[in-house]
Design an enzyme around this catalytic site. Structure first.
Site, short mmCIF file in Angstrom:
data_model
loop_
_atom_site.label_atom_id
_atom_site.label_comp_id
_atom_site.label_asym_id
_atom_site.label_seq_id
_atom_site.Cartn_x
_atom_site.Cartn_y
_atom_site.Cartn_z
N ASN A 13 -27.71 77.65 5.99
CA ASN A 13 -26.95 78.35 5.26
C ASN A 13 -27.14 78.27 3.77
O ASN A 13 -26.89 77.30 3.39
CB ASN A 13 -25.28 77.75 5.73
N LYS A 15 -25.70 79.70 1.27
CA LYS A 15 -24.51 79.87 0.46
C LYS A 15 -24.73 80.65 -0.69
O LYS A 15 -25.56 81.73 -0.56
CB LYS A 15 -23.98 78.50 -0.16
N HIS A 101 -16.51 79.95 7.75
CA HIS A 101 -16.93 78.60 7.47
C HIS A 101 -15.84 78.32 6.55
O HIS A 101 -14.87 79.04 5.98
CB HIS A 101 -18.33 79.32 6.33
N GLU A 103 -15.70 77.07 3.75
CA GLU A 103 -15.46 77.54 2.27
C GLU A 103 -14.81 78.91 2.24
O GLU A 103 -13.99 79.30 1.49
CB GLU A 103 -17.07 77.73 1.62
N GLU A 173 -18.07 71.95 12.19
CA GLU A 173 -18.52 71.14 10.90
C GLU A 173 -17.30 70.54 10.35
O GLU A 173 -16.29 71.11 9.68
CB GLU A 173 -18.70 72.47 9.89
N GLY A 179 -21.26 68.99 2.19
CA GLY A 179 -22.25 69.02 0.97
C GLY A 179 -21.75 67.53 0.31
O GLY A 179 -21.91 67.39 -0.95
N SER A 219 -24.04 67.77 5.90
CA SER A 219 -24.84 66.78 5.52
C SER A 219 -25.78 66.42 6.60
O SER A 219 -26.37 65.38 6.78
CB SER A 219 -24.11 65.64 5.15
P1 PGA Z 1 -24.19 70.95 4.24
O1 PGA Z 1 -23.60 72.03 4.27
O2 PGA Z 1 -25.32 70.67 5.06
O3 PGA Z 1 -24.76 70.91 2.78
O4 PGA Z 1 -23.44 69.67 4.32
C1 PGA Z 1 -23.28 72.62 5.83
C2 PGA Z 1 -22.69 73.86 5.68
O5 PGA Z 1 -21.87 74.22 4.81
O6 PGA Z 1 -22.73 74.76 6.50
#
Ligand code: PGA
Length: 268
Positions: A13, A15, A101, A103, A173, A179, A219
């Site tokens: 992803n 982003k 997601h 976000e 998630e 993140g 992560s």
């Molecule tokens: P990350 O993000 O691996 O940086 O934690 C995962 C995601 O948002 O899908």
């Protein structure tokens, strides 16, 4: 990944990162990974404006890398300024689309109802919906993880037919792990993925639930991927930060390939 038939899906992803030239360089750099035969489904999810660059580069090089979008509008067309529909995504021959997601839930008020509508429309257009669920830190601390995840799953899949479930992917998630570098402990990540499968079994039956791929995201990196991908109910990863650098994503794909070939040996 106890079930060989499900196989592993590793989705990057990206982003709101990368430019066109960076996407091209990334795909060129990833090509050697595909020289070895691979059963893992590898995917990247770039921003809308980068989707056709990614597709063209992959086609030119003849790679088995798949491309998915990060979101879409559920209505097919109309006066919805700034939106992108399933028709647009299908025209680019994309594999699928990330839906819900955290976000998008957090910054764009995306609701379970909207995610359910989008899931149905994505399926109708032959796009693979990758439906994201996961609890906030406060919800985990209050002991509500299971209730939150079950509610998100129930609502996202409402009104679907059992036959449609294998054409969907769920990504668990935990929001506090995205993140932050704080990965969910492996047994706990697997426990929640198993809980999701149990919920899907209750809604749609065991055959549908056993065919459903459930990813872990939050992560995931090269230090923890092997352990996570070897769990009974984790069928891949949705990877943010560690998918942005080509070397790191290539290593993750190699790890996934290794996990799959170990399982093949174990089954034989
Ligand atoms: P990350 O993000 O691996 O940086 O934690 C995962 C995601 O948002 O899908």
């Amino acid at each position: 990944m106890a079930n060989m038939q499900r196989g592993l899906l590793m989705a990057g992803n990206w982003k709101m990162f990368k430019t066109r030239s960076e996407v091209e360089a990334f795909i060129l750099g990833l090509a050697p990974v595909f020289q070895k035969s691979s059963q893992v489904e590898a995917m990247v999810c770039p921003s809308f404006t980068l989707l056709s660059t990614a597709q063209k580069t992959i086609k030119r090089m003849g790679l088995p890398l798949k491309v998915s979008a990060q979101n879409m509008e559920y209505r097919e067309e109309g006066a919805f300024t700034g939106e992108v529909s399933a028709i647009h995504l299908k025209e680019l021959e994309l594999r699928g689309v990330l839906l819900g997601h955290s976000e998008r839930r957090q910054y764009y008020n995306e609701t379970d109802v909207a995610i359910n509508q989008k899931t149905k429309v994505a399926l109708q257009y032959g796009l693979l919906p990758i439906v994201c669920v996961g609890e906030l830190l406060e919800q985990r601390q209050a002991g509500n993880t299971d209730t939150v995840v079950i509610e998100q799953i129930t609502k996202a899949l409402e009104g679907l037919d059992a036959k449609q479930i294998p054409a969907i992917v769920i990504a668990y998630e935990p929001v506090w792990a995205i993140g932050t570098g704080k990965v969910c402990e492996t047994p706990e990540a697997n426990r929640v993925c198993k809980l999701i499968r149990t919920q899907v079994t209750a809604q749609f039956g065991a055959d549908a639930a056993n065919a459903l791929r459930i990813l872990y995201g939050g992560s995931m990196n090269n230090a923890n991927a092997e352990a996570l991908l070897s769990q009974s109910d984790i069928d891949g990863g949705l990877i943010g930060g560690a998918s942005l650098k080509v070397d790191s994503f290539a290593e993750l794909l190699n790890t996934a390939n290794q996990v799959m070939s170990q399982q093949t040996v174990a089954v034989v």
